[in-house]
Design a protein around this motif. Structure first.
Motif, PDB file in Angstrom:
ATOM      1  N   PRO A 200      47.738  -2.265 -60.006  1.00 40.42           N
ATOM      2  CA  PRO A 200      46.890  -1.982 -61.154  1.00 40.42           C
ATOM      3  C   PRO A 200      46.180  -3.246 -61.945  1.00 40.42           C
ATOM      4  O   PRO A 200      46.766  -4.475 -62.033  1.00 40.42           O
ATOM      5  N   VAL A 201      44.721  -3.171 -62.169  1.00 37.94           N
ATOM      6  CA  VAL A 201      43.754  -4.135 -62.654  1.00 37.94           C
ATOM      7  C   VAL A 201      43.116  -3.850 -63.810  1.00 37.94           C
ATOM      8  O   VAL A 201      42.434  -2.559 -63.781  1.00 37.94           O
ATOM      9  N   CYS A 202      43.116  -4.745 -64.837  1.00 39.26           N
ATOM     10  CA  CYS A 202      42.347  -4.550 -66.031  1.00 39.26           C
ATOM     11  C   CYS A 202      41.064  -5.330 -65.536  1.00 39.26           C
ATOM     12  O   CYS A 202      41.258  -6.734 -65.522  1.00 39.26           O
ATOM     13  N   TYR A 203      40.030  -4.843 -65.512  1.00 37.90           N
ATOM     14  CA  TYR A 203      38.837  -5.466 -65.232  1.00 37.90           C
ATOM     15  C   TYR A 203      37.846  -5.890 -66.427  1.00 37.90           C
ATOM     16  O   TYR A 203      37.898  -5.295 -67.401  1.00 37.90           O
ATOM     17  N   GLY A 204      37.268  -7.171 -66.365  1.00 39.83           N
ATOM     18  CA  GLY A 204      36.419  -7.535 -67.223  1.00 39.83           C
ATOM     19  C   GLY A 204      37.118  -7.922 -68.554  1.00 39.83           C
ATOM     20  O   GLY A 204      38.219  -8.043 -68.726  1.00 39.83           O
TER      21      GLY A 204
ATOM     22  N   ILE B 195      33.081  -2.602 -60.683  1.00 39.30           N
ATOM     23  CA  ILE B 195      34.506  -2.075 -60.733  1.00 39.30           C
ATOM     24  C   ILE B 195      34.700  -0.823 -59.721  1.00 39.30           C
ATOM     25  O   ILE B 195      35.670  -0.760 -59.004  1.00 39.30           O
ATOM     26  N   ALA B 196      33.917   0.071 -60.036  1.00 41.69           N
ATOM     27  CA  ALA B 196      33.968   1.236 -58.943  1.00 41.69           C
ATOM     28  C   ALA B 196      33.829   0.922 -57.379  1.00 41.69           C
ATOM     29  O   ALA B 196      34.762   1.370 -56.581  1.00 41.69           O
ATOM     30  N   LEU B 197      32.979  -0.014 -57.087  1.00 39.41           N
ATOM     31  CA  LEU B 197      32.979  -0.461 -55.685  1.00 39.41           C
ATOM     32  C   LEU B 197      34.225  -1.344 -55.275  1.00 39.41           C
ATOM     33  O   LEU B 197      34.896  -1.207 -54.163  1.00 39.41           O
ATOM     34  N   HIS B 198      34.726  -2.253 -56.250  1.00 35.19           N
ATOM     35  CA  HIS B 198      35.785  -2.983 -55.695  1.00 35.19           C
ATOM     36  C   HIS B 198      37.130  -2.339 -55.699  1.00 35.19           C
ATOM     37  O   HIS B 198      38.054  -2.501 -54.853  1.00 35.19           O
TER      38      HIS B 198
ATOM     39  N   PRO C  63      42.021   0.689 -61.283  1.00 36.21           N
ATOM     40  CA  PRO C  63      41.506   0.191 -62.856  1.00 36.21           C
ATOM     41  C   PRO C  63      42.656   0.695 -63.715  1.00 36.21           C
ATOM     42  O   PRO C  63      43.017   2.098 -63.883  1.00 36.21           O
ATOM     43  N   ILE C  64      42.768  -0.063 -64.885  1.00 33.25           N
ATOM     44  CA  ILE C  64      43.526   0.422 -65.936  1.00 33.25           C
ATOM     45  C   ILE C  64      43.035  -0.159 -67.204  1.00 33.25           C
ATOM     46  O   ILE C  64      42.208  -1.202 -67.394  1.00 33.25           O
ATOM     47  N   THR C  65      43.332   0.085 -68.628  1.00 37.06           N
ATOM     48  CA  THR C  65      42.856  -0.258 -69.768  1.00 37.06           C
ATOM     49  C   THR C  65      43.335  -1.607 -70.240  1.00 37.06           C
ATOM     50  O   THR C  65      44.865  -1.427 -69.565  1.00 37.06           O
TER      51      THR C  65
END
Length: 233
Positions: A97-101, A123-126, A218-220
């Motif tokens: 799980p990754v919180c992006y940005g 984010i969608a591509l990665h 992706p996570i929040t």
């Protein structure tokens, strides 16, 4: 692809099998196949095998065996080029799980501008790719991954940071990876995971190993905080 295997001495306690210089899924598949076939032999004195992009290091106890003896034991496999055997299995899939940005990935905006995309598209591509784990190195547990979409290729920072938090997910050139421990680094940071990629307190300290496959989810920020405290989604 060159099928020739070159054997190099690495001091008095290791040899290296080199499968060329090309970084590719096909070459790495040969490395992983060789590792499996050699470990199945249970050769006396062989202590450890370490896979990398294009090579396999064989570490041995010099009081039990030597490089010449290992070469003789490996001759039948070398003759076949480490081909054959049962159908190959796909590597284990590990989801991270990754919180992006934001505060978790302060360079996401730069990566997006460099790619001519929105941050959401990056984010969608990665996160939409499954990455092969080619090798572990640099720091304990750091995974070198293949498969980054060429559209996300981004140069390193001109001046590396003196400290990058553990769990940071970054891009440098055509590579993406996860910082396993807090360390200096020059990769463009796009996110962070609450998971411990390396934890010496675990029975198996490394979360990943060569031959695995990795998927970023992706996570929040709220989900990051929950997972960081040991909760589940």
């Amino acid at each position: 692809m060159n099928d020739k295997v070159t054997i190099l001495d690495c001091g008095d306690s290791a040899i290296s099998l080199r499968f060329g210089e090309e970084i590719s899924p096909e070459v790495h598949a040969r490395v992983m196949r060789a590792q499996k076939q050699i470990e199945e032999l249970r050769l006396p004195g062989l202590k450890e095998t370490v896979a990398s992009y294009c090579a396999l290091l064989l570490s041995f106890d010099p009081l039990v065996t030597d490089g010449s003896a290992l070469r003789r034991s490996l001759a039948p496999l070398l003759e076949k080029g480490f081909e054959g055997g049962a159908e190959e299995e796909e590597g284990r899939l590990v989801r991270i799980p990754v919180c992006y940005g934001g505060a978790f990935g302060e360079d996401l905006g730069f990566v997006a501008r460099h790619a001519g995309m929105t941050e959401e598209e990056v984010i969608a591509l990665h996160s939409g790719t499954i990455y092969p784990v080619y090798m572990i190195g640099f720091t304990a547990g750091f995974p070198y991954l293949g498969g980054l979409d060429p559209r996300l290729e981004t140069p390193r920072l001109e001046t590396p940071r003196t400290l990058v938090p553990a769990g940071s997910v970054g891009i440098a050139g055509m590579q993406t990876g996860v910082y396993s421990v807090a360390s200096p680094g020059g990769w463009q940071l796009i996110g962070r995971t609450p998971l411990k990629v390396y934890d010496p307190r675990r029975s198996e300290p490394f979360l990943l190993k060569a031959g695995d496959r990795l998927k970023f989810d992706p996570i929040t920020p709220e989900e990051f905080a929950l997972l960081e405290k040991g909760g589940t989604l």
